[in-house]
Design an enzyme around this catalytic site. Structure first.
Site, PDB file in Angstrom:
ATOM      1  N   GLY A 160       0.809  -1.214   0.000  1.00 15.44           N
ATOM      2  CA  GLY A 160       0.000   0.000   0.000  1.00 15.44           C
ATOM      3  C   GLY A 160       0.843   1.266   0.000  1.00 15.44           C
ATOM      4  N   TYR A 161       0.155   2.412   0.243  1.00 12.57           N
ATOM      5  CA  TYR A 161       0.755   3.739   0.118  1.00 12.57           C
ATOM      6  C   TYR A 161       1.377   3.843  -1.282  1.00 12.57           C
ATOM      7  CZ  TYR A 161       1.816   8.191   2.190  1.00 12.57           C
ATOM      8  OH  TYR A 161       1.813   9.527   2.490  1.00 12.57           O
TER       9      TYR A 161
ATOM     10  N   HIS B  60       2.469   4.443  -5.145  1.00 12.60           N
ATOM     11  CA  HIS B  60       3.066   5.528  -5.921  1.00 12.60           C
ATOM     12  C   HIS B  60       3.289   5.036  -7.361  1.00 12.60           C
ATOM     13  CE1 HIS B  60       6.694   3.178  -5.344  1.00 12.60           C
ATOM     14  NE2 HIS B  60       6.560   3.272  -4.019  1.00 12.60           N
ATOM     15  N   GLU B  61       3.993   5.832  -8.165  1.00 10.45           N
ATOM     16  CA  GLU B  61       4.154   5.487  -9.586  1.00 10.45           C
ATOM     17  C   GLU B  61       4.912   4.174  -9.793  1.00 10.45           C
ATOM     18  OE1 GLU B  61       4.551   8.456  -8.300  1.00 10.45           O
ATOM     19  OE2 GLU B  61       3.857  10.044  -9.654  1.00 10.45           O
TER      20      GLU B  61
ATOM     21  N   HIS C 268       4.498   1.395  -7.983  1.00  9.51           N
ATOM     22  CA  HIS C 268       3.430   0.382  -7.951  1.00  9.51           C
ATOM     23  C   HIS C 268       2.566   0.498  -9.212  1.00  9.51           C
ATOM     24  CE1 HIS C 268       4.105   1.277  -3.525  1.00  9.51           C
ATOM     25  NE2 HIS C 268       4.287  -0.026  -3.550  1.00  9.51           N
TER      26      HIS C 268
ATOM     27  N   ILE D 273      11.226   2.594 -10.997  1.00 13.86           N
ATOM     28  CA  ILE D 273      10.690   3.912 -11.361  1.00 13.86           C
ATOM     29  C   ILE D 273      11.279   4.948 -10.390  1.00 13.86           C
ATOM     30  CG2 ILE D 273       8.598   5.300 -11.656  1.00 13.86           C
ATOM     31  CD1 ILE D 273       8.804   2.956 -13.646  1.00 13.86           C
TER      32      ILE D 273
ATOM     33  N   SER E  90       9.665   5.299  -3.384  1.00 10.53           N
ATOM     34  CA  SER E  90       9.470   4.354  -2.286  1.00 10.53           C
ATOM     35  C   SER E  90       8.430   4.931  -1.334  1.00 10.53           C
ATOM     36  CB  SER E  90      10.785   4.156  -1.532  1.00 10.53           C
ATOM     37  OG  SER E  90      10.548   3.556  -0.278  1.00 10.53           O
TER      38      SER E  90
HETATM   39  P1  AMP Z   1       6.021  -2.460  -1.505  1.00 16.88           P
HETATM   40  O1  AMP Z   1       4.657  -1.886  -1.401  1.00 16.88           O
HETATM   41  O2  AMP Z   1       7.115  -1.505  -1.155  1.00 16.88           O
HETATM   42  O3  AMP Z   1       6.147  -3.800  -0.815  1.00 16.88           O
HETATM   43  O4  AMP Z   1       6.267  -2.770  -3.047  1.00 16.88           O
HETATM   44  C1  AMP Z   1       5.374  -3.554  -3.776  1.00 16.88           C
HETATM   45  C2  AMP Z   1       5.964  -3.850  -5.130  1.00 16.88           C
HETATM   46  O5  AMP Z   1       6.205  -2.630  -5.823  1.00 16.88           O
HETATM   47  C3  AMP Z   1       7.316  -4.584  -5.047  1.00 16.88           C
HETATM   48  O6  AMP Z   1       7.388  -5.567  -6.065  1.00 16.88           O
HETATM   49  C4  AMP Z   1       8.292  -3.466  -5.287  1.00 16.88           C
HETATM   50  O7  AMP Z   1       9.532  -3.900  -5.823  1.00 16.88           O
HETATM   51  C5  AMP Z   1       7.543  -2.598  -6.271  1.00 16.88           C
HETATM   52  N1  AMP Z   1       8.080  -1.245  -6.245  1.00 16.88           N
HETATM   53  C6  AMP Z   1       8.201  -0.423  -5.175  1.00 16.88           C
HETATM   54  N2  AMP Z   1       8.821   0.717  -5.520  1.00 16.88           N
HETATM   55  C7  AMP Z   1       9.105   0.612  -6.848  1.00 16.88           C
HETATM   56  C8  AMP Z   1       9.754   1.473  -7.791  1.00 16.88           C
HETATM   57  N3  AMP Z   1      10.245   2.653  -7.455  1.00 16.88           N
HETATM   58  N4  AMP Z   1       9.853   1.026  -9.064  1.00 16.88           N
HETATM   59  C9  AMP Z   1       9.373  -0.194  -9.433  1.00 16.88           C
HETATM   60  N5  AMP Z   1       8.758  -1.031  -8.587  1.00 16.88           N
HETATM   61  C10 AMP Z   1       8.627  -0.644  -7.312  1.00 16.88           C
END
Ligand code: AMP
Length: 281
Positions: free
Chosen positions: A31-32, A34-35, A37, A176, A185
């Protein structure tokens, strides 16, 4: 868009979609959104008939001193973004729905979990593999989308799927970044404006490291030192690790001969730990 909070609701929809012969893409997130995701969701939208986004801050992947309680959450904003991208179902369970009393079953991938983030976060990847396994079973997805932002996680999930014969394709997607290069992030929200500027040092250091590797530098120590020195030139940055590993087994190497992952984890200020990386195939 369907908003599901129980496993049964997801399974009922999945059963109907499968009955119709439709393909399902899964995007696991905490969650939370961003681009970063969004790029995963867009890719799933293109490649699959139905798209499920899971939105769940997974407690078992956080260590006792980590940021589980303060991890940013905004389910309403997440729903808006998911809906605008054509998501079919967002799955937002409570921890009690995912982890029943007496939960004792875990999935883990050794060796690949030992280095990099595994050192400072010893239970993290078993928590990730366990929740991802559950999401694969619940969603019966044909494809699941993961970002290279979490490169070690991507490699571990791919290995788990191969080793344990899951019926799912893992699709890795590029990192991204903000316009200035900082990897997007959910944790960037913790940075104040001064820290935000100084966090750019990760990208700057990795860019220089990648340049050296692409120019033909084979000596891992030299590349690591270059990256580390640039990061440490920023007084509020504290290195957790700077490592170069082979992009297959994620083990430390001395010479660059095949595909590599160069990864860093850096504290900016007191508490915010950021990760970033590059891969040279
Ligand atoms: P998270 O919510 O941080 O657990 O991330 C969920 C998914 O989104 C994971 O597969 C991450 O690797 C991906 N993700 C998070 N940030 C980015 C980013 N800046 N660019 C590409 N994928 C991302």
């Amino acid at each position: 868009m369907i908003k599901a909070t129980t496993i049964n609701e997801v399974k009922e929809n999945v059963r109907e979609w499968k009955r119709q012969g439709l393909t399902i893409g899964l995007v696991p997130t905490m969650g939370y959104l961003h681009e970063g995701h969004a790029s995963l969701i867009e890719r799933a939208r293109k490649e699959c008939d139905k798209v499920i986004v899971s939105d769940f801050v997974n407690p078992i992947q956080f260590g006792p001193k980590e940021d589980l309680a303060t991890y940013p959450r905004d389910f309403e904003a997440d729903c808006k973004l998911c809906e605008s991208l054509g998501t079919d179902l967002i799955f937002h369970p409570e921890p009690e729905e995912m982890y029943l009393d007496g939960f004792h079953s875990y999935v883990g991938v050794d060796t690949l979990s030992a280095e990099l983030c595994g050192k400072s976060r010893p239970i993290h990847f078993n928590g990730v593999c366990t929740v991802v396994s559950k999401l694969f079973n619940i969603s019966e997805a044909d494809k699941a989308y993961f970002g290279q932002k979490d490169a070690q996680q991507l490699a571990i999930v791919k290995r788990m799927v191969r080793d344990l014969n899951y019926n799912i394709d893992i699709v890795g997607c590029p990192i991204i970044r903000e316009d200035d290069g900082l990897a997007k992030s959910s944790r960037n929200i913790y940075l104040n404006s001064d820290e935000r500027k100084k966090a750019l040092i990760l990208h700057k250091a990795l860019t220089k490291g990648e340049e050296l590797v692409r120019e033909g530098e084979k000596d891992v120590k030299k590349v690591i030192k270059t990256i580390r020195d640039i990061i440490e030139s920023e007084p509020i940055a504290r290195v957790d690790y700077v490592e170069i590993v082979d992009w297959n087994e994620l083990q430390k190497i001395d010479k660059i001969e095949g595909p590599i992952l160069a990864a860093v984890a850096v504290y900016i200020g007191e508490k915010v730990r950021l990760i970033d990386n590059f891969v040279v195939e």
